[in-house]
Design an enzyme around this catalytic site. Structure first.
Site, short mmCIF file in Angstrom:
data_model
loop_
_atom_site.label_atom_id
_atom_site.label_comp_id
_atom_site.label_asym_id
_atom_site.label_seq_id
_atom_site.Cartn_x
_atom_site.Cartn_y
_atom_site.Cartn_z
N HIS A 32 33.94 -12.56 -0.01
CA HIS A 32 34.57 -12.51 1.32
C HIS A 32 35.48 -13.89 1.65
O HIS A 32 35.18 -14.69 1.13
CB HIS A 32 33.56 -12.28 2.39
CG HIS A 32 32.51 -13.62 2.42
ND1 HIS A 32 32.82 -14.72 3.23
CD2 HIS A 32 31.19 -13.71 1.90
CE1 HIS A 32 31.55 -15.65 3.29
NE2 HIS A 32 30.91 -15.21 2.41
N ASP A 53 36.33 -14.48 4.58
CA ASP A 53 36.32 -15.15 6.09
C ASP A 53 35.07 -16.16 6.05
O ASP A 53 34.39 -16.57 5.10
CB ASP A 53 35.76 -14.01 7.09
CG ASP A 53 34.56 -13.30 6.62
OD1 ASP A 53 34.30 -12.94 5.58
OD2 ASP A 53 33.38 -13.22 7.44
N ASP A 85 30.99 -21.71 0.71
CA ASP A 85 30.67 -20.27 1.20
C ASP A 85 32.05 -19.64 1.74
O ASP A 85 32.28 -19.61 3.03
CB ASP A 85 29.50 -20.32 2.42
CG ASP A 85 29.08 -18.85 2.63
OD1 ASP A 85 29.19 -17.94 2.04
OD2 ASP A 85 28.26 -18.99 3.58
N GLU A 130 32.39 -10.63 6.52
CA GLU A 130 31.00 -10.83 5.99
C GLU A 130 30.00 -11.70 7.01
O GLU A 130 29.03 -11.49 7.08
CB GLU A 130 31.01 -11.47 4.37
CG GLU A 130 29.65 -11.09 3.68
CD GLU A 130 28.58 -12.43 4.04
OE1 GLU A 130 27.40 -12.31 3.80
OE2 GLU A 130 29.09 -13.45 4.48
N GLU A 131 30.68 -12.92 7.30
CA GLU A 131 30.02 -13.51 8.09
C GLU A 131 29.64 -13.04 9.72
O GLU A 131 28.92 -13.74 10.63
CB GLU A 131 30.73 -14.99 8.51
CG GLU A 131 30.74 -15.60 7.12
CD GLU A 131 29.60 -16.40 6.56
OE1 GLU A 131 28.45 -16.06 7.11
OE2 GLU A 131 29.79 -16.88 5.44
N GLU A 174 28.34 -15.14 -4.10
CA GLU A 174 27.77 -15.79 -2.94
C GLU A 174 27.00 -17.23 -3.36
O GLU A 174 26.69 -17.08 -4.73
CB GLU A 174 26.52 -15.12 -2.27
CG GLU A 174 27.04 -13.98 -1.36
CD GLU A 174 27.75 -14.47 -0.03
OE1 GLU A 174 27.49 -15.89 0.20
OE2 GLU A 174 28.23 -13.76 0.82
N HIS A 209 27.93 -23.73 5.73
CA HIS A 209 27.77 -23.63 7.21
C HIS A 209 27.86 -24.94 7.74
O HIS A 209 27.60 -25.11 9.18
CB HIS A 209 26.55 -22.77 7.60
CG HIS A 209 26.92 -21.29 7.28
ND1 HIS A 209 26.55 -20.27 7.99
CD2 HIS A 209 27.90 -20.61 6.32
CE1 HIS A 209 26.65 -19.20 7.59
NE2 HIS A 209 27.69 -19.16 6.46
#
Length: 366
Positions: free
Chosen positions: A65, A67, A96, A127-128, A156, A341
């Protein structure tokens, strides 16, 4: 373009879920030998890049992903202006998962051979977030085109301490619940005239909070009830509440189903006036240890890192769950997840370059 240069460019895109900020077009420009399909629904953009190599053989795909989550506070530099410092690259999405994304993009461009039938790259911008029109929509498209892959690697960030120490071969499912305990509001000086829902639920909380619904096994942690929110009252000390709302989640192994959770909770609440809403957002899955993609990726990891990865199903949900629904063998392997994150998210340049080599070796020796 060098792998690190590609990563640095991808990190400049402000692709906060569900926006790609033009990154998918930028990626497609580098894959002139691949057929490109842009799939957009409800404002969500996805990209499929695919190339046929042989009429016979197996179809391998990489999934990721573009995003990222919002940067938040506490950064020492602009989160969308990547900085190289002391062997790391700092930026939102470095781990990530633009790092994993750039690694398999580089591997697909640099691999000198592929003996399978088709090599594909699947990228979503959602995805997030809710992930309703992301990878799930890509799979709908591939099914219609009769282009579903045989094997998928989701890049991932899976490693814990060192690149190569962890290889995810499945994931737990996720069950969410909202419990409403109904009472009767009243003055705290006259508790006999009220029904206090906090008091009603208190005796069973110890049998709910942190309770293991199964013992787990070698690959799956126990299915634990985790309370995420409790809300009651009107914010004053002299009024007992009319109702109490409690929310919880269970990351469940295949040993525990939604019905198991529902049955257990309802038994605890016998005699209480309550409403229970419970639903599952994903099913648990496990890829067979004899799967070709698992064996080949494991060999590539050991060859490049000289580590033997632990097979596990740790962590939350990921887009790997969508492939499992189609019976596609899927594994997850990527960079270390220590800073995902968080503010000052970063990736080791050495690890990133090794990940590129691992994916390249997988392609060339599949």
């Amino acid at each position: 373009m060098k792998a690190t240069d590609l990563l640095m460019e991808l990190l400049k895109f402000k692709s906060i879920t569900p926006k790609d900020d033009g990154a998918l077009n930028y990626i497609a420009m580098h894959f002139i030998d691949f057929e490109a399909f842009f799939i957009e629904k409800e404002g969500i953009k996805n990209l499929v890049l695919t190339k046929e190599f042989n009429k016979e053989g197996e179809h391998l795909a990489f999934c990721g992903h573009i995003d990222v989550v919002p940067p938040g506070e506490g950064w020492q530099s602009d989160p969308f202006k990547p900085v190289k410092k002391d062997g790391f690259i700092y930026a939102r999405g470095a781990a990530d998962m633009k790092g994993g994304l750039a690694a398999f993009l580089t591997a697909a461009l640099e691999a000198k051979k592929f003996n399978g039938s088709r090599l594909s790259i699947l990228i979503t911008s959602d995805e997030e977030g809710e992930a309703v029109y992301g990878t799930a929509e890509i799979l709908n498209f591939l099914k219609e085109k009769e282009l579903l892959p045989d094997y998928v690697v989701v890049a991932e960030p899976s490693c814990e301490q060192r690149l190569g120490d962890s290889l995810k071969i499945g994931r737990r499912g996720s069950i969410n619940a909202r419990l409403l305990i109904k009472g009767k509001q009243g003055h705290v000086a006259y508790p006999q005239r009220a029904i206090n829902p906090i008091h009603e639920i208190a005796p069973v909380l110890k049998l709910l909070a942190g309770f293991d619904l199964d013992p787990g096994n070698e690959l799956f942690a126990p299915s634990k009830i985790v309370i995420s929110n409790i809300k009651a009252g009107i914010g004053v000390s002299n009024v007992s509440p009319n109702e109490l709302e409690l929310m919880f989640n269970v990351r469940n192994s295949p040993q525990t189903s939604l019905d198991d959770v529902k049955t257990y909770v309802e038994k605890l609440l016998e005699g209480l006036n309550y409403e229970l809403e419970i639903k599952k957002s994903s099913e648990p899955f496990l890829t067979n240890k004899d799967s070709k993609v698992l064996k080949k990726l494991n060999q590539s990891i050991q060859k490049i890192t000289h580590l033997v990865p632990e097979f596990n199903t740790k962590g939350g949900t990921s887009d790997a769950r969508f492939f499992a629904k189609y019976g596609i063998d899927v594994v997850e392997f990527g960079l270390c997840n220590e800073s995902i994150h968080a503010a000052n998210e970063r990736v080791s340049i050495e690890d990133f370059e090794k990940l590129c080599l691992i994916f390249k070796d997988l392609i060339e020796n599949f």
